[in-house]
Write a protein that holds these residues in place. Structure first.
Motif, short mmCIF file in Angstrom:
data_model
loop_
_atom_site.label_atom_id
_atom_site.label_comp_id
_atom_site.label_asym_id
_atom_site.label_seq_id
_atom_site.Cartn_x
_atom_site.Cartn_y
_atom_site.Cartn_z
N ALA A 182 0.83 -1.22 0.00
CA ALA A 182 0.00 0.00 0.00
C ALA A 182 0.86 1.26 0.00
O ALA A 182 0.42 2.33 -0.42
N SER A 183 2.08 1.18 0.48
CA SER A 183 2.87 2.41 0.65
C SER A 183 3.77 2.69 -0.52
O SER A 183 4.61 3.58 -0.46
N SER A 226 3.34 4.10 -3.23
CA SER A 226 3.24 5.42 -3.88
C SER A 226 3.65 6.55 -2.94
O SER A 226 3.68 7.71 -3.32
N LEU A 227 3.95 6.27 -1.72
CA LEU A 227 4.28 7.33 -0.77
C LEU A 227 5.71 7.80 -1.01
O LEU A 227 6.54 7.07 -1.56
N GLN A 250 -5.07 3.74 3.94
CA GLN A 250 -4.21 2.61 3.61
C GLN A 250 -4.38 1.48 4.61
O GLN A 250 -4.37 0.30 4.27
N GLN A 266 -7.44 -0.24 3.71
CA GLN A 266 -7.23 -1.06 2.52
C GLN A 266 -6.51 -2.35 2.86
O GLN A 266 -6.90 -3.45 2.43
N ARG A 267 -5.45 -2.26 3.60
CA ARG A 267 -4.70 -3.47 3.88
C ARG A 267 -5.43 -4.37 4.87
O ARG A 267 -5.28 -5.58 4.84
#
Lengths: 1152, 340
Positions: free
Chosen positions: A159-160, A162-163, B267, B270-271
């Motif tokens: 999930a990260s 794009s950070l 996030q 989401q996860r």
């Protein structure tokens, strides 16, 4: 735009990939930086740094790759050609507990969160490193390497992406090449980072090379803060004891009564009982008497037995055994409240094992504890006198005058043992019956009986009546026969080791006839087989007598074959006695044919048509037949098949394999009187079993106490599993001692405690249950575990198999014979690994196929010397299953190789250690002994003597002690006892000199001392085995030193375990009375066999279980359970079996 | 008796002025109602959230665990007029007429299939269906249409229903295939468990009080903190918010998620969803996910005035479709969020 270098135009990525994978592009170019341009359509222009060779040019053109110097501006720069390929998404990325993931965390704050999150979710298999790569201006990059991270954390990394400061998760697509988890590089297999560097391919951006650095465990870098400061409250001495009154409460149970206390009219009740009960019931009861100041009180007790206790209709208080304790009884419908553990109950209520205690209810739940010494209970039967109301009246002897006037007739098939001077052969019988010389004349005793009051002595069998001297052919009374048999058996028992062969033959023959008369067919056969075995050549008359006895039992004609014989041979399978009958026939006919070669009887004409049929069925019957019978049968079959030496050799191999796997089976080989001989052997067995049962509680307490000293805290599952496996070991011991009740109890307890849903426990459980079942069925398991379990093992992961096999390797319950190499799954596919796998194979042909290629001369001679040794060691181990010719070939090779080794001892490339040499010699002893190759043994004895002259070290001591434990016993089998003695003496002297020197030269080290003591213990045991009368354990210095060291806490676990096991094994040579207090001492004082950090720590405590196994195996060893004489008889049996089989086999081979 | 509520057209500005006071009233409402139950505050909070979001809520639990009592008191506390409330306990033999009204015989004579729906589910704003999964297929079809499409067919013509808040209760969650559609309509399912093990004394005391109130016909929980109008206004206000988009000076447009759902929390959301689906094998449909977003925002507004926080993600605990899933979510969601 033009470039000074050629520019290659690839129409798409696939073409570039093809160019790379087909090695069209030089490999050294691919790793170099280049520049290029990628169009929107997917075309690629890439600058090639050198002029193209013609061949390369041509190849490229063939793939439609254009070359030239013109191209769009080559603005994109890459460090390697592989960077042109974007990462591809993986459909199903691997994620399990063993997946190693590397997190690259740029932000230290995120790193903290990451670590804490994974710890919170239960994963602490994290290792951390900070690397400062080039080009990052000294900014350290944080890496966290985690085994099996939670999915939740991996999702964080995804999930990260794009950070600005992402956490990226990588997995190793190939060695030192890390790609983002969930993706892969299409040419990852081609990537080779520089040595000592690893490559990270980030989702976007440049590829990064980082130096390989050691990663540190996260616990080294983590500080855990306690929420509050630790407190140490002071402990108070607790003085007050808690008082808990015990009482009896009602309790329904189906357990039967085993103790009765008669208070009212005790005498009368008991008299009535003995007057009406049969003597089998009375045999089962013991009783004791006491008084209650006025009235007598009688206490009846049922003897412990496999059968249920008797039901007595008495007016008595009935008691049942409590907790299976043999000396504690509770009222039948009551139990103790509060419920207590067995050991606590025993401690409170039944401490004295020599007393019988019962809890007499006194009302309202209270009770009176009463006890009497066990010795005061007498067998009831012995106190019963059976009275005859009238005197016995002797019957008149039937006089000849009362004979019926029959017509005279000739009886052809009448066997008589009357001491008549006429032999039946004078009456024209076609058969040669044994002459009366076999039967010594009975002493004439008075026919009148004494006219006196009947006494207890008259309960014995009456004195045998003398056989009448008459022409009648009456058989003597069975009582007389039985008594005569008893006399001969006693004579044999007393003198067997001192009898000459002729005396033994005579005894066996007479016992055979007597057993025939008593219709004890199994013993008849056993006696005949023993008699025939001792003869140099088969005696036709003896063989005939045996055959007639067998035929008589089956009511088949023995004079000539009849249709009933045809029917018998047509049967699909024979019973054991039918097989014996066939064998007796074969043996008889062979003896007859050998003695009278020209003569053709009806049997001789009949047999050749049926030999093949018999041969086909005989092998299937072997399992239930005595070895002598098998060998004689195959000798006869070989004779009638035109001297078929091959089938005889195969029979020999099978017999030897059976001896190796199962040993001499008393049930099959010995007649009843030898099986049950020995000093109260059944009592001995029972006594040993009782001690084993008592030991179980002690050991369970010992296990619990040992957990407190563990290096690590074992988890609950491992604790329970260790107790469960201890119970399995006890179940094995109990099954061996025929204590099925205890075995069942242990099995049940183990099953409840053993964790389920674990593949390792599952396999171990099955393996144990298989071995225990074998014992319950009366087998002596020395075979391998069955294919069903082997198949399950194949499904285990590498680690699981290692945990399972660690114990199997050392367990003599699970693998009594071969010790499979427990690293065989973990080693690379090299020679040792491949050879070790052969021991897993069951099928003989497969094993042979597996080992033969290594022994091919071309292959073998090209192998390194060390490899040759490895091959031969394996070959010798397997030769016990593969037959004599294979064994001979292996031994021959070994001699040559050993000679080469001796020549090479000064080589700098490889040098054999003394330990390895002794291991080879041990193998040679075992193999040669198994096949009775005495000359081979002598060669290896000479080699061993040569080794004794070399310098010793601790490793060689260890190897020598193993040699004595296993190898030299082989000498015993071939009758080389004297040689064994000599070797023992020489070794002892040499070792003692070395030990003295070693102790003087180096300061005492407990580990070294332990190894030396082991060796000395083994020598002591070997001495005790050879000369038990001369060996004493009391006051023995070695025993004393061993005990001191074991209980001293100076030894590490591994050494302590080895020494403790060796000590217990040596105790097998001591008497039961000596062993018991020593064992008790061990479990009270031995500490330090606890859990450590080995891989099996979450499954079981190996040191404890190994030690318990050693103790239990001591209890079930022949040394403890069998009388010394019985052991000697079994050894003698094996020796005689082997000697004759080998001798006759050799003769058969020479006659070819 | 309170009057029936109609649907006025409130504007966003009107509602924006009242939003904070509505929120406060609803806050008092749920706290106050919680005093009359033992350990049921969690369920009451969910009922409030579901009522504001106008999403159906399913209460699951064995008999005698206050499921019906919760709804009744909730309804009472809302001071709901009788005609705006419908409740029914379904059985296998329940007929549609019992739920949606009997056929109008007079109309039937004229060839029209019209039901007399007054006082039945189609006319209620708040409904409670006890033992909802005992519905037979006839009722099932009607319920699905009402819950999903907010429609009810009269003589083949769909008519909107007034239903805004639906609570349902059941002892067991069925495994039957034909009931899975109905099950899926309930995004949130909460377990009402027995409290006697840990709160024995409080249960006895509270239960006794409840008995006294019942016999004496007292309703102290009707404290007028909030009524149905407040719930409806709150829903409308949030709906306006969901649809708004804000422009910054850079002319970049931000939607509701970007304004009220911080990136790291999103996030996390989401996860968490990804983990629950992948690892715990919890089925979360796309529809459920969207509705979940709405519920998260509702909760965030109710409890904290707007921005979604990590604590709001606790709502994922109530997504389970079966008892096993509920148990897994109860354990794992707080663990993953670090709120255990």
């Amino acid at each position: 735009m033009s470039s000074s270098h050629p520019v290659l135009h690839f129409p798409n990525l696939q073409t570039l990939r093809l160019a790379i994978t087909s090695k069209l592009l030089p490999t050294h170019i691919l790793g170099q930086p280049t520049r290029g341009h990628r169009s929107e359509k997917g075309d690629l222009w890439i600058e090639f740094p050198h002029p193209l060779e013609k061949q390369t040019h041509h190849g490229l053109h063939q793939l439609n790759i254009q070359t030239g110097t013109k191209s769009p501006p080559l603005k994109e720069k890459v460090q390697t050609w592989f960077e042109w390929f974007p990462l591809q998404k993986e459909a199903d990325p691997v994620h399990d507990e063993r997946t190693s993931i590397l997190f690259w965390v740029e932000d230290p704050q995120s790193l903290n969160e990451l670590i804490f999150e994974m710890l919170r979710l239960g994963n602490d298999r994290q290792r951390f490193a900070m690397i400062i790569p080039k080009g990052r201006r000294g900014v350290g990059q944080h890496f966290l390497r985690v085994l099996g991270p939670p999915y939740f954390t991996l999702a964080r990394a995804q999930a990260s992406e794009s950070l600005p400061q992402p956490i990226t998760a990588y997995y190793q697509q190939r060695d030192r090449v890390w790609v983002p988890w969930g993706k892969q590089h299409p040419l990852g297999d081609f990537l080779r980072p520089p040595k000592n560097y690893f490559l990270l391919i980030p989702p976007q951006g440049k590829w990064e090379l980082f130096p390989e650095v050691p990663f540190r465990d996260i616990y080294e870098l983590t500080e855990f803060q306690l929420p509050r400061p630790a407190q140490q409250p002071a402990a108070l001495e607790w003085e007050k004891r808690f008082q808990v009154p015990l009482k009896l409460i009602r309790h329904q149970t189906a357990e039967p009564a085993e103790l009765w206390v008669l208070q009212e009219n005790a005498n009368e009740q008991l008299e009535k009982l003995v007057q009406t009960a049969d003597d089998r019931l009375l045999e089962r009861l013991t009783f004791a008497a006491t008084t209650d100041d006025s009235e007598p009180i009688l206490v009846l007790r049922a003897r412990p037995s496999r059968e249920k206790p008797p039901v007595l209709g008495l007016q008595a208080i009935r008691f049942r055994r409590f907790f299976n304790l043999p000396n504690l009884f509770l009222p039948i419908d009551q139990t103790i409240s509060p419920p207590l553990r067995r050991d606590v109950v025993q401690r409170i209520l039944a401490t004295d094992s020599q007393s019988i205690t019962w809890l007499h209810p006194t009302g309202d739940g209270s009770f009176q504890q009463e006890s009497m010494p066990e010795g005061s209970f007498q067998p009831l039967r012995q106190w019963v006198d059976y009275l005859l109301e009238q005197e016995r009246k002797p019957l008149e002897t039937w006089q000849n005058a009362m004979q019926f006037a029959f017509e005279p007739f000739i009886c052809n098939d009448d066997l008589t043992y009357a001491s008549s001077e006429k032999s039946l052969s004078e009456e024209g019988s076609s058969m040669d019956l044994p002459s009366a010389d076999f039967f010594p004349e009975e002493e004439n005793s008075k026919s009148e009986t004494k006219e006196s009051e009947p006494t207890r002595e008259q309960e014995k069998a009456p004195s045998p009546q003398p056989p009448q001297e008459s022409s009648s052919q009456m058989l003597p009374a069975p009582d007389h026969t039985r008594q005569r048999l008893q006399t001969l058996e006693n004579e044999y028992l007393e003198q067997d080791f001192h009898l000459s062969p002729a005396e033994r033959i005579a005894l066996w023959t007479e016992m055979a006839f007597l057993n025939t008369e008593l219709k004890q067919s199994s013993d008849t056969a056993s006696c005949w087989l023993h008699a025939l075995w001792l003869e140099e050549n088969l005696d036709p008359s003896q063989c005939q007598a045996w055959f007639m006895a067998e035929a008589q039992e089956h009511e088949l004609a023995h004079e000539a074959p009849t249709p009933a014989w045809e029917d018998l041979l047509e049967k699909d399978t024979w019973t054991t006695s039918e097989a014996r009958l066939i064998i007796a026939l074969l043996v008889f006919l062979q003896a007859q044919a050998t003695a009278q070669p020209g003569e053709r009887t009806s049997w001789q004409n009949w047999l050749p048509r049926h030999v093949e049929k018999i041969q086909q069925k005989m092998e299937a019957q072997e399992r239930t037949l005595p070895l002598r019978a098998i060998w004689l049968a195959w000798r006869a079959i070989a004779h009638f098949s035109g001297d078929d030496v091959l089938s005889l050799a195969r029979a020999r191999d099978r017999i030897l394999a059976r001896l190796h796997l199962r040993g001499v089976s008393p049930d099959l080989e010995l007649p009843r009187f030898l099986r049950v001989s020995g000093t109260q052997s059944s009592d001995r067995l029972r006594q040993v079993g009782q001690h084993l049962e008592a030991l179980r509680d002690q050991i369970q307490t010992w296990i619990e106490d040992s957990e407190e000293e563990a290096l690590i805290n074992p988890n609950e599952e491992a604790r329970e599993a260790t107790q469960a496996y201890a119970d399995y070991i006890f179940a094995f011991g109990a099954a061996t001692l025929h204590r099925t009740g205890l075995a069942d109890e242990c099995l049940e307890s183990a099953l409840v405690r053993l964790p389920s849903n674990d593949a390792v426990h599952d396999c171990l459980r099955e393996s144990f249950e298989y071995r225990i079942q074998q014992r319950l069925q009366g087998d002596s398991p020395r075979d391998r575990l069955p294919p069903s379990i082997q198949e399950k093992l194949e499904l285990l992961t590498s680690d699981q198999f290692f945990i399972y096999d660690k114990w199997r390797h050392h367990s003599r319950i699970l693998e009594p014979n071969e010790q499979p190499d427990r690293f065989r799954r973990h080693l690379d596919e090299d020679l040792v690994h491949r050879l070790a796998r052969l021991s897993d194979l069951q099928d003989r042909e497969e094993v042979l196929e597996g080992i033969q290629p290594y022994l091919e001369p071309a292959t073998f001679e090209q192998a390194q010397l060390a490899d040759q040794v490895t091959i031969l060691k394996t070959a010798l181990e397997l030769s016990l299953r593969l037959g004599e010719s294979f064994a001979r070939e292996s031994l021959s090779r070994l001699r040559e190789t050993y000679h080469t080794i001796q020549q090479n001892l000064k080589s700098i490339f490889w040098k054999i250690s003394i330990e390895q040499e002794i291991q080879l010699i041990e193998r040679a002893f075992i193999t040669a002994g198994h096949y009775n190759l005495s000359q081979e043994i002598e060669i290896w004895i000479a080699h061993f003597r040569a080794i004794l002259k070399k310098d010793f070290d601790n490793q060689s001591l260890k190897a020598i002690s193993t040699l004595f434990t296993h190898g030299l016993k082989s000498l015993n089998k071939v009758g080389m006892r004297q040689e064994m003695n000599q070797l023992l003496e020489e070794t002892s002297q040499r070792a003692e000199r070395w030990l003295r020197q070693a102790q003087a030269d180096t300061p005492e080290n407990p580990e070294t001392k332990a190894e030396q003591l082991q060796f000395q213990l083994q020598l002591t045991a070997a001495h005790a085995m050879l000369a038990p009368e001369e060996t004493s354990f009391e006051g023995n210095t070695i025993i004393h030193e061993t005990r001191s060291l074991l209980f001293s806490q100076r030894l590490k676990t591994k050494s302590k375990l080895a020494l403790a096991c060796c000590y217990v094994e040596v105790l097998s040579q001591a008497s039961l009375e000596q062993i018991l207090p020593l064992l008790e001492e061990i479990f009270q004082q031995l500490q330090g066999l606890a859990y450590d950090l080995s891989i099996n720590k979450d499954h079981y405590c190996y040191p404890q279980l190994k030690f318990i196994e050693t103790v239990v195996l001591l209890f079930v060893s022949d040394e403890l359970t069998l009388d010394r004489k019985v052991q000697q008889r079994l050894e003698q049996e094996e020796y005689e079996l082997r000697r004759r089989i080998h001798r006759e086999m050799e003769q058969a081979l020479q006659s070819m | 008796m309170a009057q029936a509520i109609s649907d006025p057209d409130w504007t966003f500005e009107q509602l924006q002025n009242e939003a904070e006071s509505i929120r406060t009233r609803l806050h008092h409402f749920r706290n106050s109602l919680g005093r009359f139950f033992v350990e049921k505050q969690e369920i009451i909070d969910l009922m409030v959230i579901a009522a504001v979001a106008q999403e159906p809520l399913l209460l699951v639990g064995p008999p005698g665990t206050a499921k019906s009592d919760l709804v009744l008191k909730f309804k009472d506390a809302m001071n709901l007029p009788g005609e705006d409330y419908f409740e029914y306990m379904l059985t296998r033999f329940s007929e549609p007429s019992e739920i949606v009204g009997p056929i109008d015989i007079n109309q039937l004579r004229e060839g029209k299939y019209i039901r007399r729906e007054q006082g039945k589910l189609p006319t209620a704003r708040v409904a409670f269906l006890d033992e909802i999964f005992k519905s037979n297929s006839a009722i099932l079809n009607i319920l699905l249409t009402i819950i999903n499409e907010r429609k009810f067919y009269q003589d083949g013509v769909p008519q909107p229903v007034r239903l805004q808040v639906l609570f349902a209760a059941t002892n067991e969650i069925p495994e039957h295939g034909e009931l899975s559609a109905l099950k899926d309509r309930f995004v949130l399912k909460v377990e009402s468990q027995s409290v006697q093990k840990n709160h024995f004394e409080a249960l006895i005391d509270s239960g006794l009080q409840a008995e006294v109130h019942r016999v004496l016909q007292q309703k102290p929980w009707m404290e007028d903190h909030a009524n149905l109008t407040d719930f409806v206004k709150a829903h409308r206000y949030l709906t306006f918010l969901f649809g708004r988009q804000e422009n910054t000076t850079q002319e970049e447009t931000f939607n509701d998620r970007q304004i009220f759902f911080p990136t790291e929390i999103f996030q996390e959301f989401q996860r968490l969803v990804s983990t629950l689906v992948q690892e715990e094998k919890i089925a979360i449909s796309d529809r459920k996910l969207v509705k979940l977003y709405k519920l998260l925002r509702t909760r965030a507004w109710l409890f904290a005035g707007g921005t979604v926080s990590r604590d709001d993600l606790r709502l994922l605990t109530y997504l389970g479709e079966t008892h096993e899933e509920m148990a897994i979510l109860r354990e794992k969601v707080p663990l993953y969020l670090g709120l255990a």
